[in-house]
Design an enzyme around this catalytic site. Sequence first.
Site, short mmCIF file in Angstrom:
data_model
loop_
_atom_site.label_atom_id
_atom_site.label_comp_id
_atom_site.label_asym_id
_atom_site.label_seq_id
_atom_site.Cartn_x
_atom_site.Cartn_y
_atom_site.Cartn_z
N HIS A 1 -4.52 -50.89 -24.87
CA HIS A 1 -5.11 -49.56 -25.01
C HIS A 1 -6.29 -49.66 -25.96
O HIS A 1 -6.10 -49.86 -27.15
CB HIS A 1 -4.09 -48.57 -25.58
CG HIS A 1 -2.87 -48.40 -24.73
ND1 HIS A 1 -2.71 -47.34 -23.86
CD2 HIS A 1 -1.76 -49.16 -24.59
CE1 HIS A 1 -1.54 -47.46 -23.24
NE2 HIS A 1 -0.94 -48.55 -23.66
N HIS B 1 4.76 -48.26 -15.74
CA HIS B 1 5.56 -48.16 -16.96
C HIS B 1 6.89 -47.59 -16.51
O HIS B 1 6.96 -46.43 -16.10
CB HIS B 1 4.88 -47.25 -17.97
CG HIS B 1 5.68 -46.99 -19.21
ND1 HIS B 1 5.11 -46.93 -20.46
CD2 HIS B 1 7.00 -46.78 -19.41
CE1 HIS B 1 6.05 -46.70 -21.36
NE2 HIS B 1 7.21 -46.59 -20.74
N GLY C 1 3.94 -47.31 -30.59
CA GLY C 1 3.11 -48.47 -30.27
C GLY C 1 2.49 -49.14 -31.48
O GLY C 1 2.40 -48.54 -32.55
N ASP D 1 0.55 -54.91 -24.84
CA ASP D 1 0.60 -53.46 -24.92
C ASP D 1 -0.01 -53.00 -26.27
O ASP D 1 0.53 -52.12 -26.94
CB ASP D 1 2.02 -52.91 -24.76
CG ASP D 1 2.03 -51.40 -24.53
OD1 ASP D 1 0.94 -50.81 -24.39
OD2 ASP D 1 3.12 -50.82 -24.51
N HIS E 1 5.74 -54.50 -19.30
CA HIS E 1 6.58 -54.54 -20.50
C HIS E 1 8.06 -54.25 -20.26
O HIS E 1 8.61 -53.32 -20.83
CB HIS E 1 6.01 -53.65 -21.62
CG HIS E 1 5.70 -52.21 -21.28
ND1 HIS E 1 6.51 -51.42 -20.51
CD2 HIS E 1 4.66 -51.42 -21.67
CE1 HIS E 1 5.97 -50.22 -20.43
NE2 HIS E 1 4.86 -50.19 -21.12
N HIS F 1 -2.75 -46.88 -33.33
CA HIS F 1 -2.75 -45.52 -33.86
C HIS F 1 -3.23 -45.59 -35.30
O HIS F 1 -3.28 -46.66 -35.89
CB HIS F 1 -1.35 -44.92 -33.81
CG HIS F 1 -0.81 -44.80 -32.42
ND1 HIS F 1 -1.23 -43.83 -31.54
CD2 HIS F 1 0.12 -45.54 -31.75
CE1 HIS F 1 -0.59 -43.97 -30.39
NE2 HIS F 1 0.23 -45.01 -30.48
N HIS G 1 -2.49 -55.67 -20.30
CA HIS G 1 -2.08 -54.34 -20.77
C HIS G 1 -2.47 -54.09 -22.22
O HIS G 1 -1.80 -54.53 -23.14
CB HIS G 1 -0.55 -54.22 -20.62
CG HIS G 1 -0.01 -52.86 -20.91
ND1 HIS G 1 1.14 -52.39 -20.34
CD2 HIS G 1 -0.46 -51.86 -21.71
CE1 HIS G 1 1.39 -51.16 -20.79
NE2 HIS G 1 0.43 -50.83 -21.63
O1 DOR Z 1 4.42 -47.49 -27.23
C1 DOR Z 1 3.67 -46.96 -26.41
N1 DOR Z 1 2.40 -46.65 -26.74
N2 DOR Z 1 4.14 -46.68 -25.19
C2 DOR Z 1 3.42 -45.96 -24.29
O2 DOR Z 1 3.88 -45.72 -23.21
C3 DOR Z 1 2.08 -45.45 -24.66
C4 DOR Z 1 1.47 -46.27 -25.72
C5 DOR Z 1 0.26 -45.60 -26.33
O3 DOR Z 1 -0.65 -45.26 -25.58
O4 DOR Z 1 0.21 -45.45 -27.53
ZN ZN Z 2 0.83 -49.25 -22.86
#
Ligand code: DOR
Ligand code: ZN
Length: 442
Positions: A63, A177, A319, A300, A224, A304, A61
Amino acid sequence: LIVQGIAYINNTLFERVSIFIDEDSGKIIDIKVGYNIQASDKVIDVTKNRYRILPGFIDLHVHLRDLAYSYKEDYYTGTGAAAKGGIVLVCDMPNTKPPTNTLDNLKLKVNKARSKALVDYGLYYGSPKDTRELKYVTNHIVGFKFYPEDIFTYFDKNVFGEVANKAANNDLLLVFHAEDPRLFNQRAPPGLERTDIAEYSAIDNIINITRNLLRHKVKIHITHISSAKSLQLLLKTKKQYYNEFEVTWDVTPHHILLDNTMYRINAGLYKVYPTLKTRYDNMRLYLALLNNEVDAITTDHAPHSLNEKMRPYNEACPGYPGLETVVSLLLTMVNKDLLSLESVVRYYSYNPARILNLKGLYGVISKGAYASLTIVDLKAEWKVKAEDFVSKAKYSPFEGWSLQGKPYLTMVRGKIVFHDNMLYGELRGWGKNVRELAKTKS
Ligand code: DOR
Ligand code: ZN
């Protein structure tokens, strides 16, 4: 190519092991006890007692963003962070811009990733916009990911049955999720807008939907989990329905190591979904690691921009980046005798490979498996400094933490992508889509 040192093979640490690698296929062709090399051999010598040769780590998991969110992360910086973090395979989530829920949008990602990735990757597909496209999609993805909004809207349309069918017939994973939006309270103080009850309720619903719709063996994975209540429900479910469907779940380092008192320090920075819970939940999830009550660890990794985090709680993006801290956090626990190295390998390599149906190729050091290895230095000490991350997300909830144990070398199918604090950026594009790799059987 030969790697020699102390290696973790078949649940056992072996001293003085030589691993023989065929550089053309990227696979392990032989494993011998002892260091018997020819003068002409190319050797990676990690025989010092501080090193351990492990099957490469796998994260189910993450991104990696890219496309319109490439200012947050792209396939190069995301997989670079993975390489530096000792991770050889990452599975990338579909909540991108545009979202990965149509064939065209999937193609955009397939191509971007192909040209930029440093380590291997899998791609998840979101709730499909048009199920007729699914037959063209399955060869490029490792599974489907469902978000809280999907679970209580999309599912009613019975399309889920079709998706689940496709998943079952093509060895694809259904990842959830689990947080129930009907129980969110946006006016609650930081962290309490989504409680353990919301998580519990979502899991309960997912299990009921799965049971009602499916007559065949299907695999679901709850990602998670963050609370003791959810864990209890999943343990009960596994016992009760083990002959109806397979359910697995993972936990993140932050849901084990951080609790909701952190929101008092800097609510926006610590904002994450699922929310951080109580110290009790932390401890119950840690206990689950000791008791073999979870299947996997994931980060996870959710990068950002700093600017998107340094905002009031309600406006901050949820996140954190996790790929460059996870292995060191786990090894620090190993060094403190709070966790065994064996369980780190089980939760972050062996089991993820099994969940992805890649058993025998990843997650093990054995003949015929890919030479995708992580060599760790158990003794190296360092302090987390997000400024130095390869990830574009230059912040961390673990900023300033003193850690012991660090990835030393990351090898992906016979090629070194990270070694001794150096990233081999010229290998961008070497990382492969695992699903496509499995199709081109070598
Ligand atoms: O903390 C998170 N960030 N939870 C999520 O469900 C999405 C993820 C994100 O894509 O930034
Ligand atoms: Zn995620």
